[in-house]
Design an enzyme around this catalytic site. Sequence first.
Site, PDB file in Angstrom:
ATOM      1  N   ASP A  13       0.807  -1.227   0.000  1.00 43.45           N
ATOM      2  CA  ASP A  13       0.000   0.000   0.000  1.00 43.45           C
ATOM      3  C   ASP A  13       0.836   1.271   0.000  1.00 43.45           C
ATOM      4  O   ASP A  13       0.422   2.306   0.532  1.00 43.45           O
ATOM      5  CB  ASP A  13      -0.970   0.014   1.213  1.00 43.45           C
ATOM      6  CG  ASP A  13      -1.893  -1.176   1.204  1.00 43.45           C
ATOM      7  OD1 ASP A  13      -2.234  -1.645   0.108  1.00 43.45           O
ATOM      8  OD2 ASP A  13      -2.268  -1.634   2.296  1.00 43.45           O
ATOM      9  N   LYS A  16       1.802   2.180  -5.154  1.00 43.99           N
ATOM     10  CA  LYS A  16       2.361   1.655  -6.412  1.00 43.99           C
ATOM     11  C   LYS A  16       1.461   1.975  -7.606  1.00 43.99           C
ATOM     12  O   LYS A  16       1.935   2.395  -8.660  1.00 43.99           O
ATOM     13  CB  LYS A  16       2.544   0.129  -6.293  1.00 43.99           C
ATOM     14  CG  LYS A  16       3.520  -0.275  -5.203  1.00 43.99           C
ATOM     15  CD  LYS A  16       3.562  -1.783  -4.995  1.00 43.99           C
ATOM     16  CE  LYS A  16       2.333  -2.362  -4.339  1.00 43.99           C
ATOM     17  NZ  LYS A  16       2.123  -2.006  -2.923  1.00 43.99           N
ATOM     18  N   GLY A  40      -4.569  -4.170  -3.861  1.00 42.77           N
ATOM     19  CA  GLY A  40      -5.567  -3.140  -4.145  1.00 42.77           C
ATOM     20  C   GLY A  40      -4.787  -1.892  -4.498  1.00 42.77           C
ATOM     21  O   GLY A  40      -4.147  -1.300  -3.635  1.00 42.77           O
ATOM     22  N   HIS A  41      -4.754  -1.556  -5.763  1.00 39.45           N
ATOM     23  CA  HIS A  41      -3.938  -0.421  -6.233  1.00 39.45           C
ATOM     24  C   HIS A  41      -4.867   0.718  -6.645  1.00 39.45           C
ATOM     25  O   HIS A  41      -5.686   0.564  -7.558  1.00 39.45           O
ATOM     26  CB  HIS A  41      -3.045  -0.859  -7.394  1.00 39.45           C
ATOM     27  CG  HIS A  41      -2.012  -1.872  -6.992  1.00 39.45           C
ATOM     28  ND1 HIS A  41      -1.096  -2.403  -7.863  1.00 39.45           N
ATOM     29  CD2 HIS A  41      -1.747  -2.440  -5.789  1.00 39.45           C
ATOM     30  CE1 HIS A  41      -0.316  -3.258  -7.212  1.00 39.45           C
ATOM     31  NE2 HIS A  41      -0.695  -3.302  -5.954  1.00 39.45           N
ATOM     32  N   GLN A 221       1.986  -5.984  -3.222  1.00 42.64           N
ATOM     33  CA  GLN A 221       2.451  -6.119  -1.837  1.00 42.64           C
ATOM     34  C   GLN A 221       3.760  -5.316  -1.650  1.00 42.64           C
ATOM     35  O   GLN A 221       3.934  -4.312  -2.312  1.00 42.64           O
ATOM     36  CB  GLN A 221       2.642  -7.597  -1.440  1.00 42.64           C
ATOM     37  CG  GLN A 221       1.335  -8.356  -1.322  1.00 42.64           C
ATOM     38  CD  GLN A 221       0.753  -8.796  -2.650  1.00 42.64           C
ATOM     39  OE1 GLN A 221       1.401  -9.437  -3.454  1.00 42.64           O
ATOM     40  NE2 GLN A 221      -0.492  -8.464  -2.912  1.00 42.64           N
TER      41      GLN A 221
END
Length: 426
Positions: A13, A16, A40-41, A221
Site C-alpha cells: 500500500d 504503487k 488493491g492499487h 504487496q
Amino acid sequence: MKVDVLLGLQWGDEGKGKVVDVLTPRYDVVARFQGGPNAGHTLEFEGKKYVLRSIPSGIFQHGQINVIGNGVVLDPVLFREEAEALEKSGIDLKKVLKISKKVHLILPTHRLLDAANERAKGGAKIGTTGKGIGPTYTDKVSRNGLRLGDLFHNFESKYEAAKSRHLAMLKSMGEEPEFSELEKKWLDAMEYIKEYDIIDSEHLINHLLSEGKSVLCEGAQGTLLDVDFGSYPFVTSSNTICAGACSGLGVAPNKIGEVFGIFKAYCTRVGSGPFPTELFDETGRTIRDLGHEYGAVTGRERRCGWIDLVALKYAIMINGVTQLIMMKSDVLDGFDEIKACVAYDIEGERVTEFPFSIEEDKIVPEYVTLPGWKTDMTAMKSEDEFPEAFKNYIDFLEKELATPITIVSIGPDREQTILRNSKLTK
Ligand code: GDP
Ligand code: IMO
Ligand code: MG
C-alpha cells in the site's frame, strides 16, 4: 531494451498503482508479475478513483500493452468484476490486456481453505486478505495447481481433481462448506476469460524487448511481505522482490534496468505481524486519519508508525533499488516534528542490519527527530516550492539510504506528483 521494475519497500500500500499510472506514458508495456487480488492499487485522476486488483495500473493511459504474467494468481470471478467495470468505463480491455497461460487459478475452494487455515491458526492467524492466495501458491509449489492454459487441456477433469482434494482437506479440518453458487459463478467467469488473449507471455515480452520496446513491471504487496525476506510467517506467499519480476514474467536478470523502490514518508501495515515502529498513540491515529489508512481491498484499518530506515535499507539492498519514490509526504504536512528509526535496540544491542526476527517486544527503535515543515504542499508543482524543512527531510533520507529520491508524491491525484528531473535518470 531493459525492463524497469517498480515495487513496494514496506508492507504494501505504498502507492504503487498511482505511480505506475504516472510513469506509464514512458513505456510500451506494463506487466504484473506476482500476487493476485490481495492487491488493491488505487488511482485517482479527473476527480475519479479506481481500485485495481489483478489488472495492471497501466490500463488507463493509452496504447500500452498490459500483461498479467505467469507469476500472478488469478481469481476468474474477481477478474471478471474488475474487467467488466473497466469495460463499462470505456476501456477496450480485450484489446490491450494479455494474460499468461501459466497464471495459476484461484479456485472457490482455495478461498475456503484460506479462511479455514486462518480459523485453525486462531490467535496466531496471519490476517490474510481472504482471497485464497496462500492455498493457490501452495498448490503451485506442490505441483497440484490449475493453470489458465489448462482451459485447453482436459480442464474439467483437472478442476474436479483439485476440488476433490480441497474438499477432503476441508473435511479433515471439520469443514463441509456449501459453495455451489460460488462454483457456478466461477465456471461462468472461466467462460468469460476465454474472450481474452491468453498467451505465452514470456515469449511476447522477450520479443517486444528485442524489438526495442520498453517494459515497466508493477509489483504488488511489498518487500517486508516477501515470502523469503519479509517478516515470516506474517507475509504473503509470493516473491514480491525484484527477483520476482524475473521468475514472474520470464525475464532474465541481465534485462533488469531501473528499480524504482516506493515507500511512504511514514509506514503502515495491515494484518498481523511485527511492526517495530508502530504507534499506538494519538500520533498513530492522526496519521491514519490524515492518510485515510484503510485497506483498499478489505477496508481494514491500517496500522501506522514512523518510517523505519533499518527495514528500508534492507529492502533497497535486496531489490537493488536505483531510484526511490516517496509517497504521502502531505500526510505529515501539519506535524511539529517527524521521527525516523535509524537503529534497533535488541536486548541492549544496537542493531542497524535488519535481523532474522523483529518481534516488537524485544525491539526498542532508536529515532532521529527532525523538524516538521508545517506547510500545505498539496498544490505545489515543482520541488523549488518545497519548504526548507522538507528539503532537509529529503536530504536526510537520501544520505541515510544512499539512493536518490527521484519522485515525491504530495496527494492521491495523478497531478500531485513532483518529478525531481535533475535526479531522474529515466
Ligand atoms: P498500492 O497498493 O501500493 O497501490 O497503494 P494503495 O492504493 O493500496 O494505497 C495508497 C493510498 O494512498 C491510496 O488510497 C492512494 O489514493 C493514496 N495516495 C497515493 N499517493 C498519495 C499521496 O501522495 N498522498 C496522499 N494523501 N494519498 C496518496
Ligand atoms: P498491495 O499490492 C498490504 C497482507 C495481508 C496479510 C498478508 C498475507 O495493495 O500493496 P495474503 O492475502 O496475501 O495471504 O495476506 O499480506 N497483504 C497486503 N498488505 N497491501 C497488499 O497489497 C497486501 N496483500 C497482502 O494483509 O497480512
Ligand atoms: Mg494496496
